[in-house]
Design an enzyme around this catalytic site. Structure first.
Site, PDB file in Angstrom:
ATOM      1  N   SER A 147      18.575  13.562  46.851  1.00 51.02           N
ATOM      2  CA  SER A 147      18.920  14.145  45.660  1.00 51.02           C
ATOM      3  C   SER A 147      17.761  15.285  45.317  1.00 51.02           C
ATOM      4  CB  SER A 147      18.900  13.078  44.342  1.00 51.02           C
ATOM      5  OG  SER A 147      18.908  14.087  43.267  1.00 51.02           O
ATOM      6  N   TYR A 160      16.687   5.866  39.284  1.00 46.02           N
ATOM      7  CA  TYR A 160      16.983   6.841  40.264  1.00 46.02           C
ATOM      8  C   TYR A 160      16.112   7.938  40.887  1.00 46.02           C
ATOM      9  CZ  TYR A 160      20.654  10.234  42.123  1.00 46.02           C
ATOM     10  OH  TYR A 160      21.544  10.977  42.715  1.00 46.02           O
TER      11      TYR A 160
HETATM   12  C1  BGC Z   1      23.081  13.461  40.676  1.00 46.19           C
HETATM   13  C2  BGC Z   1      24.072  14.356  39.742  1.00 46.19           C
HETATM   14  C3  BGC Z   1      23.156  15.431  39.128  1.00 46.19           C
HETATM   15  C4  BGC Z   1      22.433  16.150  40.102  1.00 46.19           C
HETATM   16  C5  BGC Z   1      21.518  17.244  39.698  1.00 46.19           C
HETATM   17  C6  BGC Z   1      22.274  14.479  41.425  1.00 46.19           C
HETATM   18  O1  BGC Z   1      21.237  13.701  42.291  1.00 46.19           O
HETATM   19  O2  BGC Z   1      23.813  12.457  41.292  1.00 46.19           O
HETATM   20  O3  BGC Z   1      24.664  13.440  38.846  1.00 46.19           O
HETATM   21  O4  BGC Z   1      24.127  16.371  38.418  1.00 46.19           O
HETATM   22  O5  BGC Z   1      21.442  15.307  40.688  1.00 46.19           O
HETATM   23  O6  BGC Z   1      20.753  16.802  38.357  1.00 46.19           O
END
Ligand code: BGC
Length: 263
Positions: A147, A160
């Protein structure tokens, strides 16, 4: 386009929804042999629909239930792929979970759940795949779905962000260990992408406008744009790419707050 993916065996965790579902269908259309992992029964109709789509496109696919946070499940998933299709070529550690909770209210169990799925799950998947690649003397590929939050802090998502930050150094460290055997390990880091998980928040006009402020390209991404990169990273077109993260984010990681030229 990626002819060498034809006949390759790919395991995709979290293929029941979101990016994983799209990865599965795109690999299937490229004539790979796809193992779709899913977690719960409610994913089965979607997984079956993907399998039908893949078969109609001339590909092959099976589904395997497994919880990526349980080591025995991960090993069973990888072994099923090998038993059914004879080998494993590409491991996509894609399954992930996110839920906003302010850090001071987050229980250790809530912290741990996300670390177990997003980070430990990818470790166990990568470990099982590397063991197979070494045994078979195979130049296999591992791709982790990370991410933009492997580098951008994310308030209310401390578990996360920590899991994805960890995933970055896990991938780089593993790549350094196994690149010498021709095993390629890389991450894809998507930004704001429309999936069934994010559709609701991005259809709220205020959230959408705020998110667009953070994206130099001024558009929310599509799953297909991420799947294209997955195909590329899995194919021989990228066969000198080791230990890298490809951000698919419309420029989100490129300090968009500075777009006005101030500072
Ligand atoms: C998340 C999304 C989020 C994006 C940007 C991703 O890793 O799963 O929910 O919109 O990051 O913030």
């Amino acid at each position: 386009m990626f002819k060498d993916l034809e006949g390759k065996v790919v395991v995709i965790t979290g293929a029941g929804s979101g990016l994983g579902k799209s990865f599965a269908e795109e690999f299937g259309k490229a004539q790979a042999k796809v193992v779709l992992n899913y977690l719960s029964d409610h994913h089965i109709p979607d997984v079956d629909a993907s399998i039908r789509l893949i078969e109609e496109a001339g590909g092959q696919a099976i589904k395997v239930q497994a919880d990526v946070s349980i080591e025995d499940d991960v090993n069973r998933l990888v072994n099923t792929a090998i038993e059914h299709f004879g080998t494993l070529d590409i491991m996509m550690n894609n399954a992930g979970f996110e839920k906003p909770i302010p850090t001071h209210e987050m229980s250790v169990a809530e912290w741990q759940k996300v670390i177990d799925i997003n980070l430990t799950g990818a470790f166990m998947g990568a470990k099982a795949a590397v063991n197979h690649f070494l045994q078979e003397n195979k130049k296999g590929v591992i791709i982790n779905t990370s991410s933009v939050h492997d580098t951008i802090p994310w308030p209310n998502y401390v578990n996360y962000a920590a899991s994805k930050g960890g995933l970055k150094l896990m991938m780089e460290t593993m790549s350094m260990e196994y690149a010498q055997y021709g095993i390629r390990i890389n991450n894809i880091s998507p930004g704001a992408i429309v999936t069934e998980h994010t559709r609701e928040k991005f259809s709220d006009p205020e959230t959408r406008a705020e998110t667009l402020e953070m994206i130099p390209a001024k558009e929310i991404g599509e799953v297909q744009q991420v799947a294209n990169v997955a195909l590329f990273l899995a194919s021989d077109f990228s066969n000198y790419i080791h230990g890298t993260t490809i951000y698919v984010d419309g420029g989100m990681t490129n300090y968009p707050a500075f777009m006005g030229g101030k500072g």
